[in-house]
Design an enzyme around this catalytic site. Sequence first.
Site, PDB file in Angstrom:
ATOM      1  N   LYS A 102       0.853  -1.202   0.000  1.00 15.41           N
ATOM      2  CA  LYS A 102       0.000   0.000   0.000  1.00 15.41           C
ATOM      3  C   LYS A 102       0.890   1.254   0.000  1.00 15.41           C
ATOM      4  CE  LYS A 102      -1.749   1.681   4.042  1.00 15.41           C
ATOM      5  NZ  LYS A 102      -1.506   3.103   4.271  1.00 15.41           N
ATOM      6  N   ASN A 103       1.912   1.255   0.890  1.00 15.11           N
ATOM      7  CA  ASN A 103       2.705   2.474   1.084  1.00 15.11           C
ATOM      8  C   ASN A 103       3.754   2.699   0.012  1.00 15.11           C
ATOM      9  OD1 ASN A 103       1.094   2.975   3.211  1.00 15.11           O
ATOM     10  ND2 ASN A 103       2.581   2.368   4.776  1.00 15.11           N
ATOM     11  N   ARG A 149      -5.086  10.452   4.519  1.00 16.62           N
ATOM     12  CA  ARG A 149      -3.985  11.384   4.773  1.00 16.62           C
ATOM     13  C   ARG A 149      -2.942  11.309   3.684  1.00 16.62           C
ATOM     14  NH1 ARG A 149      -0.650  13.906   7.932  1.00 16.62           N
ATOM     15  NH2 ARG A 149       1.159  12.813   7.171  1.00 16.62           N
ATOM     16  N   CYS A 187      -5.509  11.786  12.837  1.00 12.47           N
ATOM     17  CA  CYS A 187      -6.274  10.538  12.787  1.00 12.47           C
ATOM     18  C   CYS A 187      -6.096   9.874  14.155  1.00 12.47           C
ATOM     19  CB  CYS A 187      -5.758   9.637  11.672  1.00 12.47           C
ATOM     20  SG  CYS A 187      -4.106   9.050  12.005  1.00 12.47           S
ATOM     21  N   ARG A 235      -0.646  14.054  13.331  1.00 13.99           N
ATOM     22  CA  ARG A 235      -0.023  13.892  12.009  1.00 13.99           C
ATOM     23  C   ARG A 235       0.376  15.238  11.366  1.00 13.99           C
ATOM     24  NH1 ARG A 235      -1.508   8.689  10.263  1.00 13.99           N
ATOM     25  NH2 ARG A 235       0.306   8.791   8.900  1.00 13.99           N
ATOM     26  N   ASP A 275       4.247   0.192  12.358  1.00 10.98           N
ATOM     27  CA  ASP A 275       3.055  -0.387  11.724  1.00 10.98           C
ATOM     28  C   ASP A 275       2.824  -1.844  12.084  1.00 10.98           C
ATOM     29  OD1 ASP A 275       3.216   1.453   8.562  1.00 10.98           O
ATOM     30  OD2 ASP A 275       2.576   1.999  10.587  1.00 10.98           O
ATOM     31  N   ARG A 331      -8.859  -0.556   4.323  1.00  5.68           N
ATOM     32  CA  ARG A 331      -8.034   0.484   3.705  1.00  5.68           C
ATOM     33  C   ARG A 331      -6.684  -0.075   3.289  1.00  5.68           C
ATOM     34  NH1 ARG A 331      -7.226   5.653   7.051  1.00  5.68           N
ATOM     35  NH2 ARG A 331      -5.806   5.840   5.293  1.00  5.68           N
TER      36      ARG A 331
END
Length: 418
Positions: free
Chosen positions: A22-23, A92, A116, A121, A305, A397
Amino acid sequence: MEKLIIEGGIPLRGSIKVSGSKNSALPILASTILWPGIYNFHNVPDIKDVRTMLELLKFLGSECSFKKNKVKINSIKINKHEAPYDLVKTMRASVLIWGSLLSRLNKAKISFPGGCAIGDRPIDQHLSGFQSIGYKTIVKSGYLKSIATNEIGGDFKFKMKSVTGTENLILASVLGTKKTILKNCALEPEVDDLITFLKSIGANIKKMGDSITISPVDSLKKQKKSYEIIPDRIEAGTFMYLGCLPQNKITIKNVDLGALKDVIKTVIKIGAKVEKSENKITVTAPKEIKKLNIETNPYPSFPTDLQAQLMSVLVLSGGTSKIKENVFPNRFIHVAEMRKLGAKIDVVKNTAKIIGVDTLAGAKMQASDLRASAGLVLSALCASGKSEIFRIYHLDRGYEAIDNKLKRIGAKIWRTKE
Ligand code: EPZ
């Protein structure tokens, strides 16, 4: 909204294939704004945040298609320079279009990305970085409006390692007018994947340790072939910790083991058996989970994470463990939910003390953010009896069809309307 129902305490055995990162996908898809062209990507995870990013690119004028983990983007007609509130508030990482828009259009208008569940953030490093390389930004009615001066490039040292801050500054300097040197950059593999993709279409970027030098180019090139997104190391780590839970044995495929060195060390320290081969790893749960003390820090240290997912394992250890969260100010929201299952966890400032218990019993829990939700799923899978996890849009997500992947290794897990 949807919830997950989980019948826990069942030994899980089998193989799981990890999806694309994802990142890594998010900054790379955002980078297609940089230069008008047709772009193809594969191994793109089919998750909510990727679909949100594609919606944002379409809003700006790109044509996007996405099926079977393949994405095609035509960014020739980008005709807007704004990231609207209703898209930025849901993700974000929308800030990642900021740097690309500045390079492409010399201006950008971004709705102020809110905080969040894991913290407020801030984006001060993005702002001071843009300022240092020649962009001026004003904050007006909840929007950040940035414009380019006539000289783009310069030196900037990050106050702390910021993943999207590093990515945004790279994207904003690729087509500058003079060299940019960034110091104290984030070293995550996802930043490397962005750099690899940008160099594949002609960007001039060199990385030396945590310094990155971007020498401007006047144009970027036509993509020669479809670009493959790297595997998701956080998803891989999540399933490695699942393998550590009582009586489980899980083989995780499509893994970059080199990106998980510190995580594999923790799996071995808690007593699990680890068998590694080229791009897969088999984790067999230990008879007794050993206690462990660890701190989260920027890559290559132990990743924030995976903090909640590791905690779900230490909750069942034979001793008392400590996890110190050094990256985000408020990333223990999953603790209150795990306590509902019988976990014994005390939080003092940014350190969680986990007193191991023998068993957990199923309960109703509420997801709060992406990675905390993953920790709750792991806890529910090893708790006896039924658990329900509400607001699982947080999970969707960042994890592609996680319930289907878990069903395939024996989990009794269903998705229903709340
Ligand atoms: C990226 O977020 C990831 N998201 C996060 O993953 C990850 O947790 C985080 O990096 C840390 O590894 C994406 O890549 C899309 P940071 P990012 O800027 O870039 C402070 C997930 O679940 N900071 O590296 O937003 C910040 O508050 C998500 O996949 C400032 O103070 O995080 C934090 O304490 C969650 N000012 C620390 O730095 C700034 O201008 C690291 O944040 C920027 C950051």
